[in-house]
Scaffold this active site. Structure first.
Site: not given
Length: 163
Positions: A27-28
């Site tokens: 995830a970012y």
């Protein structure tokens, strides 16, 4: 420094089910610059990536499970899940110019099989020791298209897409 090229596939190798693999969830927290958290099997990382398409700075910092789980809800966009197969390229699959630059080293294809919402996307990445070797590399016959310069196939961009 990370130097890699990305490719779409015509088909998967016949022996794919015998290749080692990792289960990845990432995830970012930010996409410019890229700040990513990743679970790979039971290992956890935070990664910073600089700008660039084929070559860019990359720094990995270890995380523990608790830190990863704390940061995961803070991520923007899609959480990307994929199975990453590790497929060694034989010398016969590597063109002579590239092979000579490797000086006996080998290349491995990291073939990502994406889970929804990106399934059935398959994306191959090959990392190189330097830009000269990356530029000399010619696709094996089971690859179809070089998408290194196409932002749509960068995971940080995919994390922001609506599905």
């Amino acid at each position: 420094m990370e130097i890699e090229r990305k490719f779409l596939l015509k088909h998967t190798p016949e022996n794919l089910d015998t290749c080692p693999y990792h289960l990845i969830e990432q995830a970012y927290l930010c996409t410019e610059p890229v700040v990513r958290i990743r679970r790979q099997d039971e290992e956890y990382y935070m990664t910073y990536k600089g700008s660039g398409m084929m070559s860019r700075e990359e720094y990995n910092l270890p995380l523990n499970r608790e830190a990863y789980e704390h940061l995961l809800p803070k991520a923007d966009g899609n959480v990307i899940s994929k199975k990453r197969y590790l497929i060694p390229l034989s010398d016969q699959e590597i063109n002579p110019e590239c092979l000579s630059l490797l000086n006996g080293a080998s290349l491995t294809v990291e073939l990502d099989e994406f889970a929804p919402p990106f399934a059935p996307l398959l994306l191959a990445e090959v990392e190189f020791p330097d830009e000269e070797t990356a530029n000399a590399f010619q696709m094996p016959d089971w690859f179809s298209e070089d998408v290194t310069q196409d932002v749509r196939y960068h995971n940080s961009h995919m994390s922001r897409q609506c599905h």
